[in-house]
Design an enzyme around this catalytic site. Structure first.
Site, PDB file in Angstrom:
ATOM      1  N   ASP A  91     -53.362 -14.866 -43.683  1.00 37.82           N
ATOM      2  CA  ASP A  91     -54.079 -15.666 -44.551  1.00 37.82           C
ATOM      3  C   ASP A  91     -55.290 -15.004 -45.208  1.00 37.82           C
ATOM      4  O   ASP A  91     -55.599 -13.895 -44.596  1.00 37.82           O
ATOM      5  CB  ASP A  91     -54.200 -16.966 -43.794  1.00 37.82           C
ATOM      6  CG  ASP A  91     -55.295 -16.791 -42.748  1.00 37.82           C
ATOM      7  OD1 ASP A  91     -55.685 -15.535 -42.376  1.00 37.82           O
ATOM      8  OD2 ASP A  91     -55.443 -17.674 -41.892  1.00 37.82           O
ATOM      9  N   ASP A 270     -45.256 -22.654 -42.502  1.00 36.80           N
ATOM     10  CA  ASP A 270     -46.106 -21.851 -41.374  1.00 36.80           C
ATOM     11  C   ASP A 270     -46.507 -23.232 -40.609  1.00 36.80           C
ATOM     12  O   ASP A 270     -47.018 -24.209 -41.084  1.00 36.80           O
ATOM     13  CB  ASP A 270     -46.902 -20.893 -41.519  1.00 36.80           C
ATOM     14  CG  ASP A 270     -48.278 -21.554 -41.859  1.00 36.80           C
ATOM     15  OD1 ASP A 270     -48.506 -21.808 -43.254  1.00 36.80           O
ATOM     16  OD2 ASP A 270     -49.185 -21.797 -40.852  1.00 36.80           O
ATOM     17  N   CYS A 308     -28.515 -25.727 -27.489  1.00 39.71           N
ATOM     18  CA  CYS A 308     -29.502 -24.403 -27.649  1.00 39.71           C
ATOM     19  C   CYS A 308     -28.867 -23.542 -26.950  1.00 39.71           C
ATOM     20  O   CYS A 308     -28.758 -23.382 -25.797  1.00 39.71           O
ATOM     21  CB  CYS A 308     -30.828 -24.850 -27.503  1.00 39.71           C
ATOM     22  SG  CYS A 308     -31.955 -23.646 -27.849  1.00 39.71           S
ATOM     23  N   CYS A 310     -30.854 -20.604 -26.429  1.00 41.20           N
ATOM     24  CA  CYS A 310     -31.962 -19.781 -26.254  1.00 41.20           C
ATOM     25  C   CYS A 310     -32.069 -19.398 -24.878  1.00 41.20           C
ATOM     26  O   CYS A 310     -31.293 -19.841 -24.096  1.00 41.20           O
ATOM     27  CB  CYS A 310     -33.361 -20.305 -26.701  1.00 41.20           C
ATOM     28  SG  CYS A 310     -33.890 -21.567 -25.447  1.00 41.20           S
ATOM     29  N   CYS A 313     -32.529 -22.441 -22.299  1.00 40.92           N
ATOM     30  CA  CYS A 313     -31.495 -23.471 -22.183  1.00 40.92           C
ATOM     31  C   CYS A 313     -30.231 -22.569 -21.765  1.00 40.92           C
ATOM     32  O   CYS A 313     -29.421 -23.501 -20.889  1.00 40.92           O
ATOM     33  CB  CYS A 313     -31.212 -24.052 -23.587  1.00 40.92           C
ATOM     34  SG  CYS A 313     -32.487 -24.963 -24.300  1.00 40.92           S
ATOM     35  N   HIS A 339     -37.850 -21.258 -26.900  1.00 40.45           N
ATOM     36  CA  HIS A 339     -37.023 -22.342 -27.320  1.00 40.45           C
ATOM     37  C   HIS A 339     -37.606 -23.112 -28.554  1.00 40.45           C
ATOM     38  O   HIS A 339     -36.778 -23.370 -29.548  1.00 40.45           O
ATOM     39  CB  HIS A 339     -37.204 -23.364 -26.188  1.00 40.45           C
ATOM     40  CG  HIS A 339     -36.460 -24.710 -26.557  1.00 40.45           C
ATOM     41  ND1 HIS A 339     -34.941 -24.951 -26.592  1.00 40.45           N
ATOM     42  CD2 HIS A 339     -36.866 -25.780 -27.252  1.00 40.45           C
ATOM     43  CE1 HIS A 339     -34.649 -25.803 -26.936  1.00 40.45           C
ATOM     44  NE2 HIS A 339     -35.855 -26.714 -27.507  1.00 40.45           N
TER      45      HIS A 339
HETATM   46 ZN    ZN Z   1     -33.573 -23.667 -25.955  1.00 35.60          ZN
END
Ligand code: ZN
Length: 374
Positions: A91, A270, A308, A310, A313, A339
């Site tokens: 930015d 963003d 999920c 990730c 999880c 996550h």
């Molecule tokens: Zn997750």
């Protein structure tokens, strides 16, 4: 840099595309995690890649104050400094000056402000913002603009629009005269201002479009205005902005905001929300928002979101993550950040797939009612 639209949704303005940079290609619509001080808080570049992130943000204001542009330049730019080898967008520093620092004076030349760290006085000009972003070596350079608060009156906004138009020319002039510092190219994104005033938005778009070669941003939204007003302006911009360039909606937002904005032709996003909320224990899940610090998860040994995959999880329980956050363990912040970014990137991947399959509009409608305020 080059942008190609792949597929237009037949029932909305949503589209998929490919943005080619010297640090790799970006599939749009894309979500860009925010790395304020050169790092997306608590995550390594490899972990970011694993979430599906394609491009990250850096903050000119913060990196200019600490460690300083000269140190980052000596490291070979931000890519060399933080070892993220994908595309980077920085930015202009303007938004932080207007929101964080004590502003002493704003003129057509720039903004004199006092650092929020030590009170030291600085004069951030369009040329200085461009110079810092040259040193940072970002693939995408944001123009230095004036972003008034969401409740600013029409006179204030009008003055900001005209100043933004004056400044984008100074930015483009600087980049023309001052050569690249590294082996890759840098592309300037001009920013449309004008708050919630349609006529000022149209005027601002006309003023800055000539400076857009491969990308243009919509600034000054999600700064406290009514949500309905924000989406009216986004629809207006869908008409006003060139279709053959990516459109970046700055600072937005919630998953449902992203779905609605994609429907109105936005390609890039963003927001600090996934990482900031993660550190407070708020998870975005396939079932909606979840506050993992809630007492009801005290002895819940199931995964946070069974849909999920990730690290959080697939490995840890709700009870364990809740405990980590309660005792302020950094691992808790890391896992919830991983996550939430994974959730956002999976959302963007699904959006792209739905557009490609020409089923985006009905999918968006069902997600918007299912997720309501998420
Ligand atoms: Zn997750």
């Amino acid at each position: 840099m080059k942008y190609t639209v792949d597929k237009n949704d037949s029932n909305s303005s949503a589209r998929t595309g490919v943005l080619e940079t010297d640090h790799g290609t970006i599939n749009t619509p894309v979500f860009m995690p925010v790395g304020t001080y050169g790092a997306v808080k608590t995550l390594t570049p490899n972990e970011l890649r694993e979430t599906g992130s394609q491009i990250i943000l850096g903050n000119t204001y913060h990196l200019y104050l600490r460690p300083g542009a000269e140190i980052i330049e000596a490291a070979g730019g931000l890519h060399g400094f933080n070892q993220w080898n994908g595309p980077i967008l920085t930015d202009s520093g303007g938004f932080q000056v207007f929101s964080l620092a004590k502003m002493n004076k704003i003129t057509d030349g720039g903004v004199v402000f006092q650092s929020h760290l030590d009170g030291s006085e600085h004069n951030l000009t369009p040329a200085l913002s461009m110079g810092i972003q040259r040193s940072l070596g970002s693939d995408i350079i944001m123009a230095f603009d004036e972003c008034p608060p969401g409740d600013a009156d029409i006179e204030t906004v009008s003055a900001a629009v005209n100043r933004t138009a004056h400044w984008v020319k100074l930015c483009a002039d600087y980049l023309q005269v001052n050569p690249l510092l590294y082996k890759w190219s840098q592309t300037l994104f001009p920013i449309v201002q004008g708050s919630i005033y349609p006529e000022l938005r149209k005027m601002s778009a006309e003023q800055v479009i000539p400076y857009a070669s491969c990308g243009i941003a919509i600034g000054g939204l999600a700064v406290g205005e009514e949500k309905s007003a924000m989406f009216e302006i986004i629809d207006l911009m869908d008409e006003a902005l060139p279709k053959d360039q990516p459109r970046y909606l700055m600072g937005v937002g919630k998953p449902t905001d992203i779905i609605r904005a994609v429907r109105s032709g936005i390609d890039m996003f963003d927001c600090v929300m996934p990482t900031r909320n993660a550190r407070n224990g708020q998870l975005f899940t396939s079932h909606g928002k979840m506050n993992i610090r809630n007492a009801k998860y005290k002895s819940d040994f199931s995964p946070a979101d069974e849909n999920c995959d990730c690290m959080l999880c697939s490995t840890f329980s709700r009870a364990y993550v809740r405990h980590l956050l309660n005792v302020n363990e950094v691992l808790g912040h890391r896992l919830t950040s991983i996550h939430n970014i994974t959730f956002y990137q999976k959302l963007m991947r699904t959006i792209r797939q739905q557009i490609e399959a020409n089923s985006f509009s009905s999918w968006a409608q069902s997600k918007l009612s299912e997720w309501e305020d998420m």
